[in-house]
Design a protein around this motif. Structure first.
Motif, short mmCIF file in Angstrom:
data_model
loop_
_atom_site.label_atom_id
_atom_site.label_comp_id
_atom_site.label_asym_id
_atom_site.label_seq_id
_atom_site.Cartn_x
_atom_site.Cartn_y
_atom_site.Cartn_z
N TYR A 1 -0.85 6.24 -9.05
CA TYR A 1 -1.87 5.71 -8.17
C TYR A 1 -2.18 6.62 -6.98
O TYR A 1 -3.31 6.67 -6.53
N GLY A 2 -1.19 7.29 -6.46
CA GLY A 2 -1.39 8.03 -5.22
C GLY A 2 -1.80 9.47 -5.37
O GLY A 2 -2.29 10.09 -4.43
N ASP A 3 -1.61 10.06 -6.51
CA ASP A 3 -1.90 11.50 -6.65
C ASP A 3 -3.31 11.73 -7.16
O ASP A 3 -3.88 11.04 -7.89
N ASP B 1 1.06 4.02 -2.89
CA ASP B 1 0.80 5.40 -2.51
C ASP B 1 1.93 6.31 -2.98
O ASP B 1 1.71 7.47 -3.31
N SER C 1 3.14 8.01 -8.46
CA SER C 1 2.31 9.14 -8.86
C SER C 1 1.08 8.70 -9.65
O SER C 1 0.05 9.36 -9.59
N ALA D 1 0.84 -1.20 0.00
CA ALA D 1 0.00 0.00 0.00
C ALA D 1 0.87 1.25 0.00
O ALA D 1 0.59 2.21 -0.71
N ARG D 2 1.96 1.23 0.77
CA ARG D 2 2.89 2.38 0.78
C ARG D 2 3.56 2.54 -0.56
O ARG D 2 3.75 3.65 -1.05
#
Length: 69
Positions: free
Chosen positions: A67-69, A62, A65, A58-59
């Motif tokens: 997937y996490g942004d 995350d 970019s 998950a980290r």
């Protein structure tokens, strides 16, 4: 056990473009086989229990970019 080679492998093109990738896929297509019978049935909701992702993955996602942004 011997592994007779019928064709020489294509050289790896690490800096290739989309056309190179498509060519590689086209050369591999004859080696892939599709299932004879594809029956898509709905999955009962009682069989769906969610998705569990380990914290380290998950980290990692995350931090990406895409997937996490």
């Amino acid at each position: 056990m011997t592994n007779p080679r019928t064709v020489d492998p294509a050289p790896a093109d690490l800096d290739g473009d989309l056309a190179s990738l498509r060519g590689d896929c086209a050369r591999m297509t004859p080696r892939w086989s599709a299932p004879a019978d594809v029956s898509a049935r709905p999955v009962p909701l009682t069989l769906i229990h969610g998705v569990r992702v380990p914290p380290a993955y998950a980290r990692l996602l995350d931090a990406m970019s895409d997937y996490g942004d």
